[in-house]
Design a protein around this motif. Structure first.
Motif, short mmCIF file in Angstrom:
data_model
loop_
_atom_site.label_atom_id
_atom_site.label_comp_id
_atom_site.label_asym_id
_atom_site.label_seq_id
_atom_site.Cartn_x
_atom_site.Cartn_y
_atom_site.Cartn_z
N THR A 104 0.84 -1.21 0.00
CA THR A 104 0.00 0.00 0.00
C THR A 104 0.87 1.26 0.00
OG1 THR A 104 -0.26 -0.44 2.36
CG2 THR A 104 -2.16 -0.90 0.96
N ARG A 105 1.49 1.51 -1.15
CA ARG A 105 2.28 2.72 -1.32
C ARG A 105 1.33 3.81 -1.79
NH1 ARG A 105 5.84 -1.53 -3.94
NH2 ARG A 105 4.62 -1.16 -5.81
N LYS A 106 1.76 5.08 -1.55
CA LYS A 106 0.78 6.16 -1.74
C LYS A 106 0.85 6.89 -3.08
CE LYS A 106 0.29 6.94 3.18
NZ LYS A 106 1.44 6.11 3.61
N ALA A 107 1.70 6.44 -3.99
CA ALA A 107 1.91 7.23 -5.21
C ALA A 107 0.84 7.04 -6.28
CB ALA A 107 3.29 6.92 -5.79
N GLY A 108 -0.20 6.29 -5.97
CA GLY A 108 -1.29 6.12 -6.94
C GLY A 108 -1.00 5.12 -8.03
N GLU A 109 -0.13 4.14 -7.75
CA GLU A 109 0.21 3.13 -8.77
C GLU A 109 -0.99 2.23 -9.07
OE1 GLU A 109 4.41 1.52 -7.30
OE2 GLU A 109 2.97 2.10 -5.79
N GLU A 110 -1.06 1.83 -10.35
CA GLU A 110 -2.11 0.92 -10.80
C GLU A 110 -2.09 -0.39 -9.99
OE1 GLU A 110 -1.50 -0.04 -14.89
OE2 GLU A 110 -3.58 0.41 -15.41
N ILE A 111 -0.91 -0.87 -9.73
CA ILE A 111 -0.72 -2.17 -9.08
C ILE A 111 -1.41 -2.24 -7.71
CG2 ILE A 111 1.48 -1.70 -7.92
CD1 ILE A 111 2.53 -4.34 -8.99
N VAL A 112 -1.47 -1.09 -7.01
CA VAL A 112 -2.09 -1.06 -5.68
C VAL A 112 -3.61 -1.21 -5.81
CG1 VAL A 112 -2.42 0.31 -3.58
CG2 VAL A 112 -0.20 0.34 -4.75
N GLY A 113 -4.18 -0.58 -6.83
CA GLY A 113 -5.62 -0.71 -7.09
C GLY A 113 -6.00 -2.11 -7.58
N GLN A 114 -5.02 -2.87 -8.02
CA GLN A 114 -5.30 -4.21 -8.58
C GLN A 114 -5.06 -5.34 -7.57
OE1 GLN A 114 -2.47 -3.99 -11.74
NE2 GLN A 114 -3.94 -3.21 -13.22
N LEU A 115 -4.87 -4.97 -6.31
CA LEU A 115 -4.53 -6.00 -5.30
C LEU A 115 -5.66 -7.00 -5.07
CD1 LEU A 115 -2.81 -4.43 -2.17
CD2 LEU A 115 -1.82 -5.95 -3.87
N TYR A 116 -5.31 -8.25 -4.98
CA TYR A 116 -6.24 -9.28 -4.48
C TYR A 116 -6.02 -9.28 -2.96
CZ TYR A 116 -7.48 -11.70 -8.86
OH TYR A 116 -7.99 -12.05 -10.08
N ASN A 117 -6.77 -8.48 -2.23
CA ASN A 117 -6.53 -8.39 -0.78
C ASN A 117 -7.75 -8.84 0.01
OD1 ASN A 117 -7.87 -6.22 -1.80
ND2 ASN A 117 -6.86 -4.70 -0.53
N PHE A 118 -7.53 -9.31 1.20
CA PHE A 118 -8.62 -9.80 2.05
C PHE A 118 -8.13 -9.91 3.49
CE2 PHE A 118 -6.90 -14.15 2.35
CZ PHE A 118 -6.10 -14.21 1.22
N GLU A 119 -9.09 -10.09 4.39
CA GLU A 119 -8.73 -10.31 5.79
C GLU A 119 -8.66 -11.80 6.03
OE1 GLU A 119 -11.03 -8.60 9.00
OE2 GLU A 119 -10.44 -6.61 8.30
N ASP A 120 -7.60 -12.28 6.67
CA ASP A 120 -7.56 -13.72 6.94
C ASP A 120 -8.41 -14.02 8.18
OD1 ASP A 120 -6.05 -13.17 9.18
OD2 ASP A 120 -4.19 -14.03 8.41
N LYS A 121 -8.47 -15.28 8.57
CA LYS A 121 -9.37 -15.66 9.67
C LYS A 121 -8.95 -15.05 11.00
CE LYS A 121 -11.45 -19.91 7.89
NZ LYS A 121 -11.24 -19.67 6.48
N GLY A 122 -7.71 -14.57 11.07
CA GLY A 122 -7.23 -13.91 12.28
C GLY A 122 -7.39 -12.40 12.20
#
Ligand code: HAM
Length: 447
Positions: free
Chosen positions: A74-92
Motif C-alpha cells: 500500500t504505497r501512496k503514489a497512486g500506482e495501478e498495481i495497488v488498485g489491482q490488489l487481491y486483498n482480504f482479511e484472513d481468519k485472524g
C-alpha cells in the motif's frame, strides 16, 4: 499456454450417474489458467531456461510466500498495481494480499537478513503473481514472473549484468535483436527536469507514476493529475519535451552534461558494447515505468512489431528498503513474465516441440506375471529409464502397440509365461523393429 475451452461438464456429458450436486463450471476463474500436460511441459521448459540463465550469471534462487501482509504494497503514489490488489482479511483479522509482484517480498527478506549477509546479493526467483487487471493479449490476472535482482551495487555495472542476462535468455530461445529491443532510460532525467522547475522531490514518485500513463490517458487528464501532484502547467511542457528525447546529445542539451542521468546512461551503453548487447538497447526517455520505487535506470523489453505489451521490465530502486524502515541500500532488478514471451514465440514460430518422452513400456501378458513385471519396471527406473508399466487389465497386443506409438516409446518389454519360465523377457526395439529374448540382468545392462 492456452486457457481451457469454455465447455461445462453439463454440456459435454450430462449429469453423471450417482451425482447429486449441480455441475460446476469447468473453466478456471476469469483471467487464470490451468496447465494441462502440454502447457505444463512448455512452462517447465521456460522456467528451466530462466533457471539456466540465472545460473550462468551466478545468481542464487530464492522464494517467498504467495500471501503477504497488505502493507507491503500500500504505497501512496497512486500506482495501478495497488488498485489491482487481491486483498482480504484472513481468519485472524490480518490484512493480507496475494503478491502482485516479487520485489517487495525480496526487500522484506533482505531487511530480515540484515547486514549479516555478504553483499552483493544476486538473487533470482520464479513465482506466481496476482493482479486484478483488465485482460489483454499476454496480460492476465495471474502470471509467473522471473526476477533477477542485485542488492548492494550502486554502479550501472549491475544494470549491465541484468540486461546481458535478459539478452542471453532471448538468444537462447532463438529471438534476435530484429525481433526485440530493450528501451532504456533513467529516472534522473525526469528528476533533473523537475528540479529545473523547483518541484519538491517528495512529489517525484507520484509524478513518475502519472507520466507513465502518457500513452494511455488523454493529455488533459495527465495535466489534471500532475496539477494535483503539485506540478505547475508551465512544467508540463518541459516534462513532455524531456520524455520525447531519443539521443544523448539532445538530452545533454536539455539537462546538461554534468547531470548524473547522462553519465550513467553513457556508462551503461559503453558496458553494453563490452557485453556485445548494444544492438538490443535503445535510449528512449519516454520509458518511466509505472512503479513508484524506481530511482535511476529504468528499462523495458518490447517486440519490434509492436503487437504485444512489455515483455519484461525493471530498474534501480535504491530507496525501497528505507520506505520499509530499513537503510537505503542500492538495488536493481527486473521482472520477466511468462505470458507475453509465449505469445512472441508463437508469433515468431519459435515454440519448441516438447513431447512426453517414454523409454520403455513394460507389460505382463498374464495376470500371474504382474509381480515380476513391477520388479522389471522398478529396476529399469532405478537406471534412470522412463517406464510406463501397463497397469490396466485385459489389454490386447493391438492396444499395446498403439499405446507405444502414442507415447513414442523406444522399447516394449513383454513378460510371457513361456519365456519367463526360462528367466527371460521379450524385448522389442520399436525404432529398429527388432525383437530379442533377454534375461532381466541383460536387459538392465543393455540400457
Ligand atoms: P512489472 O513491469 O510490473 O514490474 O512486471 C514485470 C513483467 O511481468 C512485465 O513486463 C510482464 O512481462 C509481466 N507482467 C506484469 N503484469 C502482468 C500481467 N497482468 N499478466 C501477464 N504478465 C504480467 C515488476 O513487477 C517489478 N517488480 C519488476 C522488478 C523486479 N523490478 C525490480 N526487480
Amino acid at each position: 499456454m492456452s486457457g481451457s475451452p469454455a465447455v461445462s461438464l453439463k454440456e459435454k456429458e450430462g449429469t453423471p450417474k450417482g451425482s447429486m450436486g449441480s455441475l460446476i463450471s469447468t473453466d478456471p476463474p476469469k483471467g487464470t489458467r490451468d496447465f494441462p500436460p502440454e502447457d505444463m511441459r512448455l512452462r517447465t521448459w521456460l522456467f528451466n531456461n530462466f533457471r539456466e540463465v540465472s545460473r550462468l550469471f551466478s545468481f542464487e534462487e530464492v522464494d517467498f510466500p504467495l500471501v503477504e501482509s497488505e502493507e507491503l504494497y500500500t504505497r501512496k503514489a497512486g500506482e495501478e498495481i495497488v488498485g489491482q490488489l487481491y486483498n482480504f482479511e484472513d481468519k485472524g483479522g490480518r490484512k493480507v494480499a496475494l503478491r502482485p509482484e516479487l520485489t517487495p517480498s525480496l526487500a522484506r527478506l533482505v531487511l530480515q537478513k540484515g547486514r549479516a549477509q555478504s553483499y552483493p546479493l544476486k538473487w533470482f526467483a520464479i513465482g506466481q503473481c496476482w493482479r486484478y487487471e483488465r485482460m489483454t493479449r499476454g496480460r492476465r490476472r495471474e502470471h509467473y514472473q522471473w526476477n533477477m535482482d542485485i542488492i548492494g551495487v550502486p554502479g550501472v555495472e549491475a544494470e549491465a549484468e541484468l540486461l546481458s542476462a535478459i539478452v542471453t535468455f532471448f538468444t537462447k530461445l532463438g529471438i534476435t535483436s530484429n525481433d526485440v529491443g530493450i528501451k532504456v532510460s533513467n529516472r534522473k532525467v525526469l528528476q533533473a527536469v523537475l528540479e529545473k522547475f523547483n518541484i519538491p522531490v517528495d512529489s517525484f514518485p507520484a509524478v513518475c507514476v502519472i507520466v507513465d500513463k502518457l500513452e494511455k490517458l488523454p493529455r488533459e487528464e495527465i495535466e489534471g493529475e500532475l496539477d494535483k501532484a503539485g506540478v505547475p502547467s508551465n512544467a508540463v511542457e518541459g516534462i513532455l519535451k524531456a520524455l520525447s528525447l531519443k539521443s544523448f546529445d539532445d538530452l545533454e542539451a536539455l539537462i546538461g552534461a554534468q547531470s548524473g542521468a547522462v553519465a550513467e546512461l553513457k556508462q551503461l551503453f559503453a558496458l553494453a558494447e563490452g557485453y556485445g548487447i548494444q544492438d538490443w538497447l535503445h535510449f528512449d526517455a519516454s520509458v518511466v515505468r509505472g512503479l513508484a520505487y524506481y530511482t535511476g535506470t529504468v528499462f523495458e523489453g518490447f517486440d519490434k512489431d509492436k503487437k504485444l505489451r512489455a515483455i519484461c521490465g525493471g530498474g534501480r530502486y535504491d530507496r525501497l528498503l528505507s520506505t520499509y524502515g530499513g537503510q537505503d541500500t542500492p538495488a536493481c532488478g527486473f521482472g520477466f513474465g511468462d505470458a507475453v514471451i509465449v505469445e512472441l514465440l508463437k508469433e515468431k514460430k519459435l515454440l519448441p516441440v516438447l513431447p512426453h518422452v517414454v523409454d520403455d513400456v513394460v507389460m505382463a501378458l498374464e495376470d500371474s506375471l504382474r509381480v515380476p513385471a513391477a520388479g522389471v519396471a522398478a529396476r529399469l527406473r532405478s537406471k534412470g529409464r522412463v517406464v510406463e508399466l501397463v497397469i490396466e487389465k485385459g489389454k490386447k497386443m493391438k492396444w499395446v502397440f498403439k499405446h507405444c506409438d502414442t507415447l513414442k516409446a523406444k522399447r516394449l518389454v513383454l513378460l510371457g509365461s513361456t519365456e519367463w519360465d526360462q528367466g527371460k523377457v521379450n524385448v522389442k526395439d520399436l525404432d529398429a523393429r527388432e525383437q530379442t529374448l533377454k534375461t532381466v540382468d541383460e536387459l538392465i545392462e543393455s540400457t
